[in-house]
Enzyme design. Structure first.
Site, short mmCIF file in Angstrom:
data_model
loop_
_atom_site.label_atom_id
_atom_site.label_comp_id
_atom_site.label_asym_id
_atom_site.label_seq_id
_atom_site.Cartn_x
_atom_site.Cartn_y
_atom_site.Cartn_z
N HIS A 314 0.85 -1.19 0.00
CA HIS A 314 0.00 0.00 0.00
C HIS A 314 0.88 1.23 0.00
O HIS A 314 1.94 1.23 0.63
CB HIS A 314 -0.91 0.01 1.24
CG HIS A 314 -2.08 0.92 1.09
ND1 HIS A 314 -2.01 2.25 1.38
CD2 HIS A 314 -3.33 0.68 0.64
CE1 HIS A 314 -3.17 2.80 1.12
NE2 HIS A 314 -4.00 1.88 0.67
N ASP A 372 -7.99 -5.39 0.09
CA ASP A 372 -8.48 -6.12 -1.08
C ASP A 372 -8.14 -7.59 -1.05
O ASP A 372 -8.72 -8.38 -1.79
CB ASP A 372 -7.90 -5.48 -2.35
CG ASP A 372 -8.42 -4.09 -2.52
OD1 ASP A 372 -9.62 -3.90 -2.29
OD2 ASP A 372 -7.64 -3.20 -2.86
N1 CMC Z 1 4.11 -7.52 -4.91
C1 CMC Z 1 5.45 -7.53 -5.09
N2 CMC Z 1 6.23 -6.45 -4.96
C2 CMC Z 1 5.65 -5.29 -4.63
C3 CMC Z 1 4.27 -5.20 -4.42
C4 CMC Z 1 3.49 -6.35 -4.56
N3 CMC Z 1 2.16 -6.32 -4.38
N4 CMC Z 1 3.94 -3.93 -4.11
C5 CMC Z 1 5.09 -3.24 -4.11
N5 CMC Z 1 6.13 -4.06 -4.44
C6 CMC Z 1 7.54 -3.68 -4.49
C7 CMC Z 1 7.84 -2.90 -5.76
O1 CMC Z 1 8.27 -3.75 -6.82
C8 CMC Z 1 8.94 -1.98 -5.30
O2 CMC Z 1 10.14 -2.69 -5.30
P1 CMC Z 1 11.54 -1.92 -5.62
O3 CMC Z 1 11.68 -0.88 -4.54
O4 CMC Z 1 12.56 -3.01 -5.56
O5 CMC Z 1 11.37 -1.32 -6.98
C9 CMC Z 1 8.58 -1.68 -3.85
O6 CMC Z 1 7.79 -2.81 -3.41
C10 CMC Z 1 7.78 -0.41 -3.67
O7 CMC Z 1 6.68 -0.44 -4.56
P2 CMC Z 1 6.02 0.83 -5.23
O8 CMC Z 1 5.25 0.42 -6.43
O9 CMC Z 1 7.10 1.88 -5.42
O10 CMC Z 1 5.06 1.30 -4.07
P3 CMC Z 1 3.83 2.24 -4.24
O11 CMC Z 1 3.61 2.85 -2.90
O12 CMC Z 1 4.02 3.16 -5.38
O13 CMC Z 1 2.66 1.23 -4.64
C11 CMC Z 1 0.77 -0.18 -4.61
C12 CMC Z 1 1.63 0.84 -3.82
C13 CMC Z 1 -0.51 -0.46 -3.81
C14 CMC Z 1 0.37 0.39 -5.97
C15 CMC Z 1 1.60 -1.48 -4.80
O14 CMC Z 1 1.99 -2.01 -3.55
C16 CMC Z 1 0.85 -2.52 -5.62
O15 CMC Z 1 0.90 -2.48 -6.86
N6 CMC Z 1 0.14 -3.48 -4.93
C17 CMC Z 1 -0.67 -4.44 -5.63
C18 CMC Z 1 -1.99 -3.79 -6.00
C19 CMC Z 1 -2.90 -3.62 -4.81
O16 CMC Z 1 -3.09 -4.51 -4.01
N7 CMC Z 1 -3.50 -2.42 -4.73
C20 CMC Z 1 -4.50 -2.11 -3.70
C21 CMC Z 1 -4.13 -0.98 -2.83
S1 CMC Z 1 -5.23 -0.90 -1.43
C22 CMC Z 1 -6.69 -0.31 -2.06
C23 CMC Z 1 -6.83 1.16 -1.94
O17 CMC Z 1 -6.65 1.71 -0.83
O18 CMC Z 1 -7.18 1.76 -2.98
#
Ligand code: CMC
Length: 437
Positions: A314, A372
């Site tokens: 998240h 989720d």
């Molecule tokens: N599985 C594997 N690796 C992950 C995941 C995941 N679900 N989420 C983040 N990472 C890794 C990502 O690859 C990155 O690694 P590195 O630093 O080596 O490049 C690191 O963790 C940080 O990720 P980020 O994408 O920079 O983090 P963010 O804060 O921009 O993204 C997120 C948050 C929710 C988009 C992401 O965690 C994700 O895509 N999760 C899966 C989708 C999901 O479950 N979304 C629902 C969010 S909750 C509902 C809501 O409140 O709307």
């Protein structure tokens, strides 16, 4: 227009030194959360912008509605912890709280229930809009269109400068989005629309509009209704997330509230936001069996593989999502009630959670299950197809969107949202006629 004073307090100053010049920037503090540095005058004084794609370090507004401490795993609506609201309150009471700032008295609660209940029907002509969609249209495509179209039907509540019209618009949106979502579902399965029934509560009514058919009586199961009501409470607001910021940005231009909420619905649709519960359930189905969990955990960790564990991680919570805990309990309650506790998807989910929570990759990156992860399994057990999941999220989040929209419209500091950029394209150059290119 009724306006509110800023509640932020002075918290000293920060000094920015750039190009041999120093600039004093005021710092501000809210009730809780990190202080902010007020850079509103920075461009005028120093001719520089700040750069923050994704707004990871930027407070875009002052708000009194929802507080999140992502590191501590805290979520509060108007100060009340989400787990207390999920346990003791109900969705309509939470709607009142989010909109008006306080829990209602018994009289206020019953008046509010009555008002929302009596706005649940939609203009009959709106039903014809549905017939213009393909039967296999995604419910979110239908929701974007039909909710936006409300502004074509309710002209008497689109003047944002009239406080009474603003109130009516917020009530209409809270009351009518479930009706529209249920109609989108009915249309997709080829069943007749079910009109709302005023003797049922908000969530019971929604379930009936989705699952009743004219040829037999529909009885609402209270355990399932409680689970869905809790899902609505958990999704009701989440401070300045992508869709809420979209609603505020759309509203900042003076657009009417129906158009703004349609914009929020469009943003919510994305798989990184509201589409994640659908994606999480699809992922669990794809994994298919507990024995394949390690393979998928490895895929998620592989830098060369775009696969991510859906329902994990998240932007704000770097701890167990407090909503996920409540959701997990409701998931168990629903599966127990329906005699589905041996559900293979649940088993896969539990194993995935167990392995991921012990894995260094997930521990170091602070990736925990989010809401989720369990909501998809629960909604599927309740009988909703995956394509409806995000539409249900939209039904619940509508109150958060309208509360935030209302707060923005009443904020004297409100300006049209207009981010700037760091331009890295071509410098000025002369047009070249096609024969010379
Ligand atoms: N599985 C594997 N690796 C992950 C995941 C995941 N679900 N989420 C983040 N990472 C890794 C990502 O690859 C990155 O690694 P590195 O630093 O080596 O490049 C690191 O963790 C940080 O990720 P980020 O994408 O920079 O983090 P963010 O804060 O921009 O993204 C997120 C948050 C929710 C988009 C992401 O965690 C994700 O895509 N999760 C899966 C989708 C999901 O479950 N979304 C629902 C969010 S909750 C509902 C809501 O409140 O709307």
């Amino acid at each position: 227009m009724s306006v509110k004073e800023s509640q932020a307090k002075s918290a000293g100053t920060a000094t920015l030194t750039y190009d041999n010049k120093s600039y004093e920037l005021p710092a501000l503090s809210g009730t809780q959360g990190p202080n902010v540095i007020d850079i509103r005058k920075l461009y005028g004084d120093a001719d520089i912008f700040t750069y923050d794609p994704g707004f990871t370090s930027t407070a875009s507004c002052e708000s009194e509605i929802t507080y999140i401490d992502g590191d501590a795993g805290i979520l509060r609506y108007r100060g009340y912890p989400i787990d207390q609201l999920a346990q003791h309150s109900n969705f309509l009471e939470v709607c009142y709280l989010l909109l008006y700032g306080e829990l209602p008295s018994a009289k206020q609660a019953s008046d509010f229930d009555h008002t929302i209940t009596f706005h649940t029907m939609v203009h009959e002509q709106l039903t014809f809009l549905f017939r213009g969609f393909r039967r296999d249209a995604h419910p979110m495509a239908v929701m974007c269109g039909v909710v936006g179209a409300l502004s074509a039907f309710y002209h008497d509540s689109t003047d944002i400068n009239d406080p009474r019209q603003r109130v009516i618009a917020t009530h209409r949106l809270i009351a009518k989005t479930p009706t529209i979502a249920a109609m989108a579902y009915k249309y997709s399965v080829g069943q007749p629309f079910v009109y709302p029934s005023n003797d049922l509560g908000y969530t019971e009514n929604f379930m009936r509009m989705c699952f009743a058919v004219p040829c037999e009586e529909y009885k609402v199961n209270p355990v399932l209704a409680k689970a869905l009501d809790t899902i609505f409470i958990l999704h009701a607001d989440h401070e300045q997330n992508a869709s809420t910021s979209t609603v505020r940005l759309a509203g900042s231009s003076g657009a009417n509230p129906f158009a703004c909420i349609a914009a929020g619905i469009a943003c919510l649709w994305g798989p990184a936001h509201g589409g994640a519960n659908e994606a999480a359930l699809n992922m669990l189905k794809e994994i298919g069996d507990v024995s394949r969990v390690p393979e998928y955990v490895s895929k998620a960790k592989d830098k060369n593989d775009p696969f991510r564990l859906m329902g994990f991680g998240h932007r704000v919570y770097k701890n167990y999502d407090p909503r996920a805990k409540v959701m997990r309990d409701q998931c168990y309650a629903v599966l127990e009630e329906l005699g589905m506790h041996d559900n293979p998807l649940l088993k896969t989910a539990l194993e995935l959670e167990r392995i991921a929570l012990q894995d260094d990759y997930f521990i170091e990156k602070k990736l925990y299950p989010n809401i989720d992860f369990y909501s998809g399994i629960t909604l599927a057990a309740l009988g909703f197809p995956t394509t409806m999941f995000t539409a249900l999220f939209a039904v619940a989040r509508t109150v958060g969107w309208v509360a935030q929209w209302k707060e923005m419209v009443e904020d004297p500091q409100q300006k049209i949202g207009r981010p700037r950029q760091i331009y890295t394209g071509a410098a000025a150059r002369d047009y070249v006629p096609v024969e010379n290119r």
